[in-house]
Motif scaffolding. Structure first.
Motif, PDB file in Angstrom:
ATOM      1  N   UNK A 262       0.825  -1.205   0.000  1.00  0.00           N
ATOM      2  CA  UNK A 262       0.000   0.000   0.000  1.00  0.00           C
ATOM      3  C   UNK A 262       0.860   1.257   0.000  1.00  0.00           C
ATOM      4  N   UNK A 263       1.976   1.227   0.712  1.00  0.00           N
ATOM      5  CA  UNK A 263       2.848   2.403   0.744  1.00  0.00           C
ATOM      6  C   UNK A 263       3.395   2.726  -0.640  1.00  0.00           C
ATOM      7  N   UNK A 264       3.502   1.719  -1.497  1.00  0.00           N
ATOM      8  CA  UNK A 264       3.938   1.971  -2.870  1.00  0.00           C
ATOM      9  C   UNK A 264       2.909   2.818  -3.612  1.00  0.00           C
ATOM     10  N   UNK A 265       1.617   2.536  -3.400  1.00  0.00           N
ATOM     11  CA  UNK A 265       0.552   3.343  -4.009  1.00  0.00           C
ATOM     12  C   UNK A 265       0.610   4.772  -3.495  1.00  0.00           C
ATOM     13  N   UNK A 266       0.775   4.926  -2.190  1.00  0.00           N
ATOM     14  CA  UNK A 266       0.843   6.265  -1.594  1.00  0.00           C
ATOM     15  C   UNK A 266       1.994   7.065  -2.203  1.00  0.00           C
ATOM     16  N   UNK A 267       3.133   6.426  -2.376  1.00  0.00           N
ATOM     17  CA  UNK A 267       4.293   7.107  -2.954  1.00  0.00           C
ATOM     18  C   UNK A 267       4.052   7.483  -4.414  1.00  0.00           C
ATOM     19  N   UNK A 268       3.551   6.552  -5.206  1.00  0.00           N
ATOM     20  CA  UNK A 268       3.392   6.781  -6.639  1.00  0.00           C
ATOM     21  C   UNK A 268       2.271   7.770  -6.962  1.00  0.00           C
ATOM     22  N   UNK A 269       1.219   7.801  -6.119  1.00  0.00           N
ATOM     23  CA  UNK A 269       0.041   8.615  -6.427  1.00  0.00           C
ATOM     24  C   UNK A 269      -0.198   9.714  -5.389  1.00  0.00           C
ATOM     25  N   UNK A 270       0.835  10.124  -4.696  1.00  0.00           N
ATOM     26  CA  UNK A 270       0.680  11.081  -3.596  1.00  0.00           C
ATOM     27  C   UNK A 270      -0.085  12.334  -4.017  1.00  0.00           C
ATOM     28  N   UNK A 271       0.262  12.922  -5.136  1.00  0.00           N
ATOM     29  CA  UNK A 271      -0.376  14.183  -5.554  1.00  0.00           C
ATOM     30  C   UNK A 271      -1.854  14.005  -5.858  1.00  0.00           C
ATOM     31  N   UNK A 272      -2.269  12.790  -6.217  1.00  0.00           N
ATOM     32  CA  UNK A 272      -3.676  12.527  -6.515  1.00  0.00           C
ATOM     33  C   UNK A 272      -4.442  11.996  -5.300  1.00  0.00           C
ATOM     34  N   UNK A 273      -3.720  11.730  -4.211  1.00  0.00           N
ATOM     35  CA  UNK A 273      -4.352  11.195  -3.013  1.00  0.00           C
ATOM     36  C   UNK A 273      -4.437  12.204  -1.874  1.00  0.00           C
ATOM     37  N   UNK A 274      -3.484  13.137  -1.790  1.00  0.00           N
ATOM     38  CA  UNK A 274      -3.442  14.082  -0.669  1.00  0.00           C
ATOM     39  C   UNK A 274      -4.366  15.261  -0.966  1.00  0.00           C
ATOM     40  N   UNK A 275      -5.426  15.457  -0.169  1.00  0.00           N
ATOM     41  CA  UNK A 275      -6.465  16.443  -0.524  1.00  0.00           C
ATOM     42  C   UNK A 275      -6.193  17.861  -0.054  1.00  0.00           C
ATOM     43  N   UNK A 276      -5.016  18.125   0.480  1.00  0.00           N
ATOM     44  CA  UNK A 276      -4.739  19.456   1.008  1.00  0.00           C
ATOM     45  C   UNK A 276      -3.530  20.076   0.306  1.00  0.00           C
ATOM     46  N   UNK A 277      -3.599  21.381   0.096  1.00  0.00           N
ATOM     47  CA  UNK A 277      -2.493  22.129  -0.487  1.00  0.00           C
ATOM     48  C   UNK A 277      -1.897  23.021   0.589  1.00  0.00           C
ATOM     49  N   UNK A 278      -0.610  22.877   0.835  1.00  0.00           N
ATOM     50  CA  UNK A 278       0.035  23.647   1.888  1.00  0.00           C
ATOM     51  C   UNK A 278       0.665  24.941   1.384  1.00  0.00           C
ATOM     52  N   UNK A 279       0.704  25.118   0.053  1.00  0.00           N
ATOM     53  CA  UNK A 279       1.410  26.263  -0.509  1.00  0.00           C
ATOM     54  C   UNK A 279       0.521  27.209  -1.297  1.00  0.00           C
ATOM     55  N   UNK A 280      -0.619  26.754  -1.730  1.00  0.00           N
ATOM     56  CA  UNK A 280      -1.452  27.596  -2.586  1.00  0.00           C
ATOM     57  C   UNK A 280      -2.924  27.393  -2.280  1.00  0.00           C
ATOM     58  N   UNK A 281      -3.738  28.354  -2.666  1.00  0.00           N
ATOM     59  CA  UNK A 281      -5.179  28.247  -2.474  1.00  0.00           C
ATOM     60  C   UNK A 281      -5.807  27.604  -3.716  1.00  0.00           C
ATOM     61  N   UNK A 282      -6.959  26.915  -3.556  1.00  0.00           N
ATOM     62  CA  UNK A 282      -7.625  26.579  -2.291  1.00  0.00           C
ATOM     63  C   UNK A 282      -6.846  25.529  -1.509  1.00  0.00           C
ATOM     64  N   UNK A 283      -6.940  25.597  -0.175  1.00  0.00           N
ATOM     65  CA  UNK A 283      -6.184  24.687   0.669  1.00  0.00           C
ATOM     66  C   UNK A 283      -6.728  23.263   0.614  1.00  0.00           C
ATOM     67  N   UNK A 284      -8.013  23.146   0.311  1.00  0.00           N
ATOM     68  CA  UNK A 284      -8.626  21.828   0.165  1.00  0.00           C
ATOM     69  C   UNK A 284      -8.926  21.581  -1.311  1.00  0.00           C
ATOM     70  N   UNK A 285      -8.394  20.507  -1.857  1.00  0.00           N
ATOM     71  CA  UNK A 285      -8.658  20.141  -3.237  1.00  0.00           C
ATOM     72  C   UNK A 285      -9.994  19.387  -3.275  1.00  0.00           C
ATOM     73  N   UNK A 286     -11.031  20.077  -3.712  1.00  0.00           N
ATOM     74  CA  UNK A 286     -12.388  19.551  -3.619  1.00  0.00           C
ATOM     75  C   UNK A 286     -12.542  18.228  -4.368  1.00  0.00           C
ATOM     76  N   UNK A 287     -11.945  18.132  -5.550  1.00  0.00           N
ATOM     77  CA  UNK A 287     -12.104  16.906  -6.339  1.00  0.00           C
ATOM     78  C   UNK A 287     -11.501  15.695  -5.629  1.00  0.00           C
TER      79      UNK A 287
END
Length: 275
Positions: A58-83
Motif C-alpha cells: 500500500x505504501x507503494x501506491x501512496x508514494x506513486x500517487x501522492x499528488x492525486x491522493x493528498x487532498x490538502x495544499x500547503x502552498x497555494x489556495x484553495x487549501x482543500x482540493x475539492x475533487x
C-alpha cells in the motif's frame, strides 16, 4: 533470525508485491504459498503477518500517487482540493460494505472459506468472468474515463464487488473491483487506478485491526520477519504497479483470466493428489 526464515519472508514479500495489484488474488497466492512453504512462526503471528505485509504494498501506491491522493495544499489556495476530497468520500462509500461484513464476521468467514478449495474455485470462476466480460466489451468505448467521473452509485456498486473478495479468498480484491468497474462502464485504466486508491484505507484498516488483535508484543525474530516482508512487498509493488498501468493501456485482462483458470485447476489437482 534463521537465514531460512529470512528467505521465506523475502519470498512472501515478492509474492505479495506482485499479486496484490494484478487481478489474480494475493490472498489466494499467500494461502497456497503458506501451504507449500511454512513460516516457522506461531499461528497467531502468521495470521497477522499475512495481512499486515500488505502495508508495504500500500505504501507503494501512496508514494506513486501522492499528488492525486493528498487532498490538502500547503502552498497555494484553495487549501482543500475539492475533487480529491470528493474522491475520498466515494472511496469511503466503496469501502463500507466490506468493512461492515469484515468487522462483524471475520472469524466465521476465515473458518469457512480460508482454504485451498475456496481459493481454487474462485480463481477459476473469476477467470471465466474476466474472459466473458472482455469478450462482451471488445471494441466498445468506456463510459467513464477518469476517476473524477465515478458517480456515488458506481462507487457503491464497486464496493459490493469488493465485498465478494472480502468473503471469498481467491476472488482477488483488485480482480473483483477491476472486473466490477469494467462492468459498470469504467475504462481499464480508471478501474485499476480506483482499485489502487481503494486499497489504501482497506489495507490500513485491516492491518490496524490485525495488529491490535495480535498486540504489540513482537519477538525480535517476528519483527524482523514482518519488516522484511513489508519492505520487499513495497519495492516489488513499485515495479508491478508501473508494469500493470503500462500493460493495460495496450492490452486487455484476458491473460489474467487464463492464468487464474489454469492456476485454479493446478491447485485443485495438486491438493487432491498430494493431500
Amino acid at each position: 533470525m534463521d537465514i531460512i526464515e529470512f528467505l521465506k519472508a523475502v519470498l512472501f514479500g515478492i509474492v505479495e508485491g506482485v499479486t496484490e495489484w494484478l487481478p489474480i488474488s494475493s490472498t489466494g497466492h499467500m494461502i497456497i504459498l503458506d501451504e507449500l512453504i511454512k513460516l516457522d512462526v506461531p499461528a497467531e503471528f502468521l495470521s497477522m503477518f499475512l495481512v499486515v505485509i500488505q502495508l508495504g504494498a500500500i505504501l507503494a501506491v501512496v508514494l506513486l500517487y501522492w499528488e492525486r491522493l493528498f487532498p490538502f495544499s500547503l502552498k497555494e489556495k484553495p487549501f482543500v482540493k475539492i475533487d480529491i476530497f470528493q474522491m475520498w468520500l466515494k472511496i469511503v462509500v466503496s469501502c463500507l460494505p466490506a468493512a461492515v461484513v469484515g468487522i462483524l464476521f471475520e472469524e466465521q468467514l476465515d473458518a469457512w472459506f480460508y482454504n485451498y478449495q475456496t481459493v481454487a474455485v474462485m480463481l477459476i470462476l473469476f477467470g471465466v468472468a474476466f474472459l466473458w466480460i472482455e469478450n462482451r466489451n471488445d471494441g466498445k468505448p468506456a463510459g467513464v474515463n477518469s476517476v473524477g467521473e465515478i458517480t456515488w452509485q458506481t462507487a457503491f456498486w464497486v464496493g459490493m464487488f469488493q465485498l465478494i473478495a472480502a468473503v471469498f479468498p481467491g476472488t482477488s480484491r483488485s480482480g473483483a473491483t477491476i472486473l466490477g468497474g469494467i462492468m459498470l462502464g469504467l475504462s481499464r485504466t480508471v478501474a485499476a487506478e480506483y482499485t489502487f486508491f481503494l486499497a489504501v484505507p482497506v489495507m490500513f484498516g485491516a492491518s490496524l485491526l490485525k495488529i491490535v488483535k495480535f498486540g504489540f508484543a513482537f519477538s525480535v525474530p517476528e519483527l524482523m520477519i514482518l519488516l522484511v516482508g513489508m519492505t520487499v512487498a513495497f519495492v516489488t509493488s513499485l515495479v508491478v504497479i508501473r508494469f500493470l498501468m503500462g500493460y493495460i493501456r495496450r492490452h486487455d485482462f484476458k491473460v489474467f483470466g487464463w492464468y487464474r483458470i489454469v492456476l485454479g485447476i493446478v491447485v485443485l489437482a495438486f491438493f487432491i493428489l498430494f493431500s
